[in-house]
Structure formats: C-alpha cells, structure tokens
Design a protein around this motif. Structure first.
Motif, PDB file in Angstrom:
ATOM      1  N   LYS A   8       0.861  -1.205   0.000  1.00 55.64           N
ATOM      2  CA  LYS A   8       0.000   0.000   0.000  1.00 55.64           C
ATOM      3  C   LYS A   8       0.883   1.236   0.000  1.00 55.64           C
ATOM      4  O   LYS A   8       0.575   2.238  -0.614  1.00 55.64           O
ATOM      5  CB  LYS A   8      -0.886  -0.012   1.245  1.00 55.64           C
ATOM      6  CG  LYS A   8      -1.993  -1.030   1.181  1.00 55.64           C
ATOM      7  CD  LYS A   8      -3.057  -0.698   2.240  1.00 55.64           C
ATOM      8  CE  LYS A   8      -4.065  -1.812   2.358  1.00 55.64           C
ATOM      9  NZ  LYS A   8      -3.602  -2.931   3.211  1.00 55.64           N
ATOM     10  N   ARG A   9       2.023   1.127   0.722  1.00 55.72           N
ATOM     11  CA  ARG A   9       2.944   2.269   0.776  1.00 55.72           C
ATOM     12  C   ARG A   9       3.396   2.661  -0.620  1.00 55.72           C
ATOM     13  O   ARG A   9       3.452   3.824  -0.979  1.00 55.72           O
ATOM     14  CB  ARG A   9       4.184   1.904   1.607  1.00 55.72           C
ATOM     15  CG  ARG A   9       4.108   2.408   3.012  1.00 55.72           C
ATOM     16  CD  ARG A   9       5.376   2.109   3.737  1.00 55.72           C
ATOM     17  NE  ARG A   9       5.743   0.695   3.593  1.00 55.72           N
ATOM     18  CZ  ARG A   9       6.841   0.164   4.088  1.00 55.72           C
ATOM     19  NH1 ARG A   9       7.683   0.897   4.746  1.00 55.72           N
ATOM     20  NH2 ARG A   9       7.107  -1.114   3.933  1.00 55.72           N
ATOM     21  N   GLN A  12       0.906   4.538  -2.487  1.00 56.82           N
ATOM     22  CA  GLN A  12       0.623   5.886  -1.956  1.00 56.82           C
ATOM     23  C   GLN A  12       1.674   6.923  -2.362  1.00 56.82           C
ATOM     24  O   GLN A  12       1.493   8.103  -2.147  1.00 56.82           O
ATOM     25  CB  GLN A  12       0.539   5.841  -0.431  1.00 56.82           C
ATOM     26  CG  GLN A  12      -0.868   5.504   0.028  1.00 56.82           C
ATOM     27  CD  GLN A  12      -0.904   5.047   1.452  1.00 56.82           C
ATOM     28  OE1 GLN A  12       0.076   5.125   2.177  1.00 56.82           O
ATOM     29  NE2 GLN A  12      -2.050   4.546   1.863  1.00 56.82           N
ATOM     30  N   ALA A 134       5.604   9.326   2.475  1.00 58.99           N
ATOM     31  CA  ALA A 134       4.912   8.095   2.077  1.00 58.99           C
ATOM     32  C   ALA A 134       5.826   6.879   2.245  1.00 58.99           C
ATOM     33  O   ALA A 134       5.400   5.838   2.742  1.00 58.99           O
ATOM     34  CB  ALA A 134       4.427   8.216   0.638  1.00 58.99           C
TER      35      ALA A 134
END
Ligand SMILES: Cc1ncc(COP(=O)(O)O)c(C=O)c1O
Length: 402
Positions: A8-9, A12, A134
C-alpha cells in the motif's frame, strides 16, 4: 493464481508534479517546438572550475567505495565550510555525508518518526517531502502560509493548533522552495521556541542557504544547535550551492549523538556516497568568493526580471521572492495543471513554449494551489523575458479556448 498485491505504501507514493508533464514536453520537442524548462530547479550555472579539474585529471584506479560517513577529505572541507560560516563548534563527528539533500531528508524522517507519526510542515512545501513521508509511512500535517503574507509563517497559535500526540517534528525549508520566502530571525526563533516547548525535533532544510536577495540575512538553524542540541537537525546539499546537482551530495548534521550514530548505521547499509563526487567536491574550500558573487548577482537579476515581467501580465499575481530561485504564481485560470498542459500540447509562440510545475502538488490540503504554478528561474534573463511573453500569449490563447 491471483497476482500478489504490491505494498500500500508503494501505491501511496505520489508522482512528482515537477516531472508529471514531462511526456507532453517530450512530445512537443518531437514536433520541433523549443521548450523552456522553468519547471525544475536544475540550474544552468557552471560548476566551479577547481572541482571540474579533479574530474579531468582523475587517475585513481579502481574507483572504490568511500567511507560510510563520508570521505575524510570531504568531511574536513565541510567542517571548514561550517566553521567559516561562524559555527566553530561543528566537528566532522557532527556530519553525515548523504546522497544529495534528498537522502538527508529521508534519513532525518526515519531517525525521528515511527510509522503513522505526524510531522508539521508549512504548505506550499517542497513537493518531494510527500514522497519521503509516504516511504516512511508518516503523515505531513500542513500549516498554511499565504501569498498575502509573502508566504511567511503564521502565529504560534496557528502552528500549535496542529500539534497532536503523534507529532514528532517540524520540517521547514529556508530559503523556501517553492515560495522563495526567507524567514526572519524572529520566525526561526518562534520555531525553536515551539520545538522546545512541545518537545519536537526541528528539521531545517537549508539547501538554498546562500540564495538570499536584497541584502536580507539568512538565519540558520545552526545558530540554535547549542540551544536545542538534541532536537535540531540540519539538511544540506551541494547541488545548488556549487551547481553540482548531478554529483548527488548532501549533508545531515546534528549534535544529537543518537541521531548521528543511527544515521551512520543507515549509511553503512547503503555503503557510501560516490567517491569521485566527494573528492571533487572536497575542493569547495578553494572555490573563489567571486564565484558566489557572480552566481548571487545572476539570480538576483533573474528574480528581478521575472518578477517585473510577471507583474505586467493582467491577472497574474506573485509576492516578490526573497531567496532560493522559485516563486509561486497565481494565474487567472481555474486549473493550472490543465493550462500548463495546454502550453505544451496546443500552444507555441513562434515555435517556442514554456513548462511550469502546477502548484497543487506542493500542497497537502486538497483543492489548494489549483490556480497556481511554481516557476523556477533557472534560465538567463533574456530567456526569462521570452518565457514571460510566451506565458502572456499562452494565457490569452487558453482564455479563448475555454
Ligand atoms: C528544498 C529542497 N530540499 C532538498 C532538495 C534535494 O536536493 P538534492 O538531493 O539534489 O540535494 C531540493 C532539490 O531541489 C530542494 O529543493
């Protein structure tokens, strides 16, 4: 079998607004259009000759790794630089050489935050802070600065309102990219006081330290190192000061031994910064004063020419930049990204056009900066005059199209 999901990082991490429109610029060039790049802070100023000489005469074979903290001769040169600025307490043991100021910012954030922590920064801010945040899984909590105040800092109250239990640091840039604002001594003292009172780290990005105009004085966080020795962190870079963007050299400095020891361990993991770059840059103490005088005069002229030109365009508003080589400009448009794209895809003035960075990506708050662009005045004054004419004609054409 279903495809394994990436992190997910990773998803993002935002695309840089500075480079986002590059494919359109490339397509314009393919069509034979000349594109002036005012979207990125990569100066056209020459690298000092004393440094280039090292490259031209290079004989060391093989080109080995350097030390993880930094090449000793380069660390000594950096110490001399800081001592000559008036900070005689700086020793090489307070310095970590980094791969650009970029790595110094990343390391500083990693050093002081856990995942999901918050840091405060003043928006609009250097857009790449978003990517470092992020990557580290942390949140930037923005405090708004406004064109009407020349993007200077708001009150203590406004800043403290944004401090929560998760806040670990204040990250600021002085002189500022993207606004060109130079914070006064009083403003820096306010940040030091807030950091002290709320037990926060204070990370100062001073990569444009020397770029200050109109005889204004720069107040470095180094002046407060001894006041808040465990909290202050300096992020520095050689990219702009010596026109060494491609050498990828920066510095992280702190009097906090735990931080310096910790970032050295990160540095050991990535082995070293480039040996050739460091040996070349170690000549920084031999760069004649005349080099800086020339560079400073050139940028102040550029600032003056651009500011005057922009002011003459109907509907365009810009506070006078005080330092660095950027400004945030209000355009008479609703969507600056669309108008920047239009300049590259649908417009040219006698076969020429200009590229800017839409300012939205310099804000953390959704919806802000939609009518603004960031302009980097990294070209000479005659090119800047052309760019102003192109912008004026482009805005008229864009207005007609809408
Ligand atoms: C405010 C600011 N900080 C840090 C950097 C990082 O520069 P570098 O990694 O080239 O040292 C930049 C580059 O443009 C910048 O504008």
């Amino acid at each position: 079998m279903s495809k394994r999901a990436v992190s997910k990082r990773l998803l993002q991490i935002p695309a840089s607004p500075i480079r986002k429109l590059v494919p359109f610029a490339m397509a314009a060039k393919k069509r034979g259009i000349k594109v002036y790049h005012l979207n990125i802070g990569d100066p056209d100023i020459e690298t000092p000759e004393v440094m280039l000489k090292i490259l031209k005469k290079w004989s060391q074979n093989p080109i080995s790794y350097s030390q993880s903290q930094g090449e000793p001769i380069f660390l000594e040169a950096l110490k001399t630089y800081y001592n000559q600025l008036g900070f005689s307490f700086i020793e090489t043991s307070h310095l970590q050489v980094t791969v650009g100021g970029s790595e110094a910012i990343s390391m500083a954030l990693l050093a002081v935050t856990e995942a999901r922590d918050e840091i405060i920064s003043f928006e609009p801010f250097y857009t790449n802070y978003n990517s470092y945040a992020a990557v580290n899984g942390i949140k930037i909590v923005p405090v708004l600065t406004k064109p009407g105040d020349g993007f200077h800092l708001p009150s203590v109250k406004e800043i403290e309102k944004k401090i929560s239990r998760k806040t670990k640091a204040i990250l600021y840039c002085n002189p500022n990219n993207p606004t060109g604002t130079v914070y006064s001594r009083k403003e820096i003292e306010m940040l030091v006081t807030i950091a002290k009172k709320n037990n926060l780290f204070l990370i100062a990005d001073e990569v444009y330290r020397e770029f200050v105009y109109d005889r204004k004085k720069h107040t470095s966080v180094l002046s407060y190192f001894e006041n808040i020795p465990n909290q202050a962190i300096l992020v520095d870079s050689l990219s702009k000061r010596y026109s060494l963007c491609g050498a990828r050299l920066g510095v992280l400095s702190s009097l906090n031994k735990q931080i310096i020891d910790g970032v050295l361990r990160i540095a050991q993991g990535r082995l070293s910064a480039g040996l050739v770059d460091q040996i070349m840059a170690a000549k920084l103490t031999d760069v004649p004063h005349s080099y800086f005088q020339h560079v400073h005069k050139e940028y102040q002229n550029r600032r003056n020419v651009l500011y005057k030109g922009l002011q003459s365009i109907p509907g365009v508003k810009v506070p006078k930049p005080e330092g660095a080589f950027y400004c945030i400009v209000d355009l008479p448009v609703k969507d600056s990204e669309d108008s920047c794209k239009f300049l590259l895809t649908d417009f040219n003035l006698n076969g020429e056009t200009v590229m800017f960075a839409p300012a939205q990506g310099f804000y953390a708050t959704a919806g802000l900066g939609k009518n603004q662009v960031r302009i980097a005045y990294v070209l000479n004054t005659s090119k800047l005059k052309k760019c102003v004419k192109i912008l004026e004609a482009g805005l008229t054409a864009y207005g007609k199209k809408k």
